[in-house]
Every structure is written in C-alpha cells, then in structure tokens.
Design a protein around this motif. Sequence first.
Motif, PDB file in Angstrom:
ATOM      1  N   ALA A  91       0.829  -1.206   0.000  1.00  0.00           N
ATOM      2  CA  ALA A  91       0.000   0.000   0.000  1.00  0.00           C
ATOM      3  C   ALA A  91       0.862   1.255   0.000  1.00  0.00           C
ATOM      4  O   ALA A  91       0.547   2.244  -0.677  1.00  0.00           O
ATOM      5  N   ALA A  92       1.961   1.234   0.742  1.00  0.00           N
ATOM      6  CA  ALA A  92       2.859   2.389   0.807  1.00  0.00           C
ATOM      7  C   ALA A  92       3.495   2.667  -0.554  1.00  0.00           C
ATOM      8  O   ALA A  92       3.611   3.824  -0.981  1.00  0.00           O
ATOM      9  N   ASP A  93       3.888   1.607  -1.254  1.00  0.00           N
ATOM     10  CA  ASP A  93       4.505   1.798  -2.573  1.00  0.00           C
ATOM     11  C   ASP A  93       3.477   2.289  -3.582  1.00  0.00           C
ATOM     12  O   ASP A  93       3.782   3.147  -4.417  1.00  0.00           O
ATOM     13  N   CYS A  94       2.253   1.774  -3.510  1.00  0.00           N
ATOM     14  CA  CYS A  94       1.185   2.242  -4.401  1.00  0.00           C
ATOM     15  C   CYS A  94       0.900   3.723  -4.147  1.00  0.00           C
ATOM     16  O   CYS A  94       0.732   4.510  -5.091  1.00  0.00           O
ATOM     17  N   ALA A  95       0.857   4.119  -2.877  1.00  0.00           N
ATOM     18  CA  ALA A  95       0.589   5.514  -2.536  1.00  0.00           C
ATOM     19  C   ALA A  95       1.684   6.423  -3.074  1.00  0.00           C
ATOM     20  O   ALA A  95       1.407   7.514  -3.580  1.00  0.00           O
ATOM     21  N   GLY A 107      14.033  -0.234 -13.891  1.00  0.00           N
ATOM     22  CA  GLY A 107      15.015   0.470 -13.082  1.00  0.00           C
ATOM     23  C   GLY A 107      14.937   0.094 -11.615  1.00  0.00           C
ATOM     24  O   GLY A 107      15.120  -1.061 -11.240  1.00  0.00           O
ATOM     25  N   ASP A 108      14.648   1.084 -10.765  1.00  0.00           N
ATOM     26  CA  ASP A 108      14.669   0.852  -9.319  1.00  0.00           C
ATOM     27  C   ASP A 108      13.288   0.508  -8.760  1.00  0.00           C
ATOM     28  O   ASP A 108      13.073   0.584  -7.550  1.00  0.00           O
ATOM     29  N   ALA A 109      12.324   0.151  -9.599  1.00  0.00           N
ATOM     30  CA  ALA A 109      10.998  -0.233  -9.115  1.00  0.00           C
ATOM     31  C   ALA A 109      11.121  -1.424  -8.169  1.00  0.00           C
ATOM     32  O   ALA A 109      11.818  -2.392  -8.448  1.00  0.00           O
ATOM     33  N   HIS A 171       5.553  -6.173  -9.362  1.00  0.00           N
ATOM     34  CA  HIS A 171       5.692  -4.887  -8.700  1.00  0.00           C
ATOM     35  C   HIS A 171       4.351  -4.498  -8.077  1.00  0.00           C
ATOM     36  O   HIS A 171       3.353  -5.204  -8.240  1.00  0.00           O
ATOM     37  N   SER A 172       4.325  -3.381  -7.370  1.00  0.00           N
ATOM     38  CA  SER A 172       3.109  -3.012  -6.639  1.00  0.00           C
ATOM     39  C   SER A 172       1.903  -2.851  -7.557  1.00  0.00           C
ATOM     40  O   SER A 172       0.795  -3.271  -7.222  1.00  0.00           O
ATOM     41  N   MET A 173       2.086  -2.270  -8.740  1.00  0.00           N
ATOM     42  CA  MET A 173       0.955  -2.062  -9.637  1.00  0.00           C
ATOM     43  C   MET A 173       0.429  -3.375 -10.211  1.00  0.00           C
ATOM     44  O   MET A 173      -0.709  -3.442 -10.679  1.00  0.00           O
ATOM     45  N   ASP A 174       1.243  -4.437 -10.166  1.00  0.00           N
ATOM     46  CA  ASP A 174       0.787  -5.738 -10.658  1.00  0.00           C
ATOM     47  C   ASP A 174      -0.139  -6.421  -9.667  1.00  0.00           C
ATOM     48  O   ASP A 174      -0.881  -7.345 -10.036  1.00  0.00           O
ATOM     49  N   GLN A 185      -4.751   0.789  -6.131  1.00  0.00           N
ATOM     50  CA  GLN A 185      -4.946   0.385  -4.747  1.00  0.00           C
ATOM     51  C   GLN A 185      -4.714  -1.110  -4.633  1.00  0.00           C
ATOM     52  O   GLN A 185      -5.263  -1.887  -5.418  1.00  0.00           O
ATOM     53  N   PRO A 186      -3.893  -1.546  -3.668  1.00  0.00           N
ATOM     54  CA  PRO A 186      -3.608  -2.981  -3.529  1.00  0.00           C
ATOM     55  C   PRO A 186      -4.856  -3.757  -3.128  1.00  0.00           C
ATOM     56  O   PRO A 186      -5.744  -3.228  -2.446  1.00  0.00           O
ATOM     57  N   VAL A 187      -4.909  -4.993  -3.549  1.00  0.00           N
ATOM     58  CA  VAL A 187      -6.058  -5.855  -3.254  1.00  0.00           C
ATOM     59  C   VAL A 187      -5.566  -7.041  -2.437  1.00  0.00           C
ATOM     60  O   VAL A 187      -4.762  -7.844  -2.925  1.00  0.00           O
ATOM     61  N   PRO A 188      -6.019  -7.162  -1.182  1.00  0.00           N
ATOM     62  CA  PRO A 188      -5.584  -8.295  -0.364  1.00  0.00           C
ATOM     63  C   PRO A 188      -6.247  -9.597  -0.811  1.00  0.00           C
ATOM     64  O   PRO A 188      -7.286  -9.598  -1.460  1.00  0.00           O
ATOM     65  N   GLY A 189      -5.620 -10.696  -0.433  1.00  0.00           N
ATOM     66  CA  GLY A 189      -6.157 -12.002  -0.775  1.00  0.00           C
ATOM     67  C   GLY A 189      -5.185 -12.793  -1.628  1.00  0.00           C
ATOM     68  O   GLY A 189      -4.000 -12.444  -1.741  1.00  0.00           O
ATOM     69  N   THR A 190      -5.667 -13.842  -2.236  1.00  0.00           N
ATOM     70  CA  THR A 190      -4.831 -14.714  -3.063  1.00  0.00           C
ATOM     71  C   THR A 190      -4.925 -14.325  -4.529  1.00  0.00           C
ATOM     72  O   THR A 190      -5.976 -14.473  -5.157  1.00  0.00           O
TER      73      THR A 190
END
Length: 208
Positions: A91-95, A107-109, A171-174, A185-190
């Motif tokens: 969530a922090a990386d997405c924000a 790069g540094d993602a 990465h976070s967006m994936d 926004q991150p989605v919790p779960g499997t």
Amino acid sequence: PGQSGGDAIADVIFGRVSPSGRLPHTQYPKEYVNGVNMLDMNMRPGVNNTGRSYRFYSGETVYPFGSGMSYTTFSYKNAGPNAVVNMSALAADCAANNARSVYSVTGDAKVFATVQVEVTNTGKVAGADAVLAFAKSPNAGKSGAPIKSLFSFDKVYLEPGQSRTVSFNLHSMDLALANSMGQFQPVPGTWLVAIGPNDDLVVPVTVQ
C-alpha cells in the motif's frame, strides 16, 4: 514481409524453423458484433456490450490473445516457493506511485514477489517459446475487475528435452487495481499468476 519475407515463410512451411509468435489481440467470432454496440467504447461489459479484449471479454473466441503455433510442445512447472506479500508495504509503494503519477516497472521499481517457472521442450524438435505471465486478482472478472492482465513475458529457445527456468517479477501495480480516479490500490487475498494464454500453470501469490 520485406525482402526476405518469402524465405522466412518458406522456412516455417517446410519445417526448417518452428514458429513461435503470439497473437497480440483477441480474435472474436463473427457473432461478436451482434453483442456490442459500436458506439459504446467501454472496455468493461455492460448493457449492449459483452466486453472487449482478453481482460474483459469472457465469451467464445476464434483464437484467444496470446495463442500461437509451434512444431513442438512445451510444459511449465512451478520452480519456486509461493510468495507472500506484506499488504502495508504494498500500500505504501502504491501511494508513493500515485503521488508521483508514475507507475514504473523498470530500473529501481521495487519487486514484491518473484514467480519462477521451469519451461521444458517436451517435443521432438528445437523451438522457441514466448512465455506469457498474467496476474489474476482475488475478484477477477467481478465488479469491473479485469479477468486477468499480462504483466510480463519472456522468450526461451530450447532443444528437445531441454529445460530452463525463467523469472517474472511482480511490482506493486501488478498486485493492485485502479479505482475510479485512476489510482492504484492494492487488493488483499490470493492472487493467481497464470502462465500461458490457456492458464497452463497457475501459481498463487498471497497479499496479507
């Protein structure tokens, strides 16, 4: 096809080279036009719209996105541990990405998970395989979420019986979905990482 196109086509037809290309779009059946209003540009399914592209269309296809032909066959095997991703860090990386309006995967993602796949040429001739990696969210195909999304690919050339391990970084967006404002926004779960256009191998990635 260019100056050498004829030679290249002949090499494939006569078996000197095994084809390895992938279809870059969904090939719909002719009935598709009866279910989609051509004035409706929405990708997601709705009234008079059955959805567009492999991400939102779940009906029958002539050829699906990513399909291809080969004179050999390949198999996939999970070659690594199933990943678990920390929801708070995600969530922090997405924000941070949303604040910069930059969604880089180079790069540094930051890499949050890696899926390793062992690819084996199970046929009798040498050939290349374009290995496609799709991400499926826990609510895939529901409430506007895509059925799946291509996030990476690799191409390997293998002799008969030969195997090679390829890695796909997430990465976070994936592991996130865009909201109505276009912010991820991150989605919790499997989550499921599906390998190949027909989901030949499925590897779980847990966000918690």
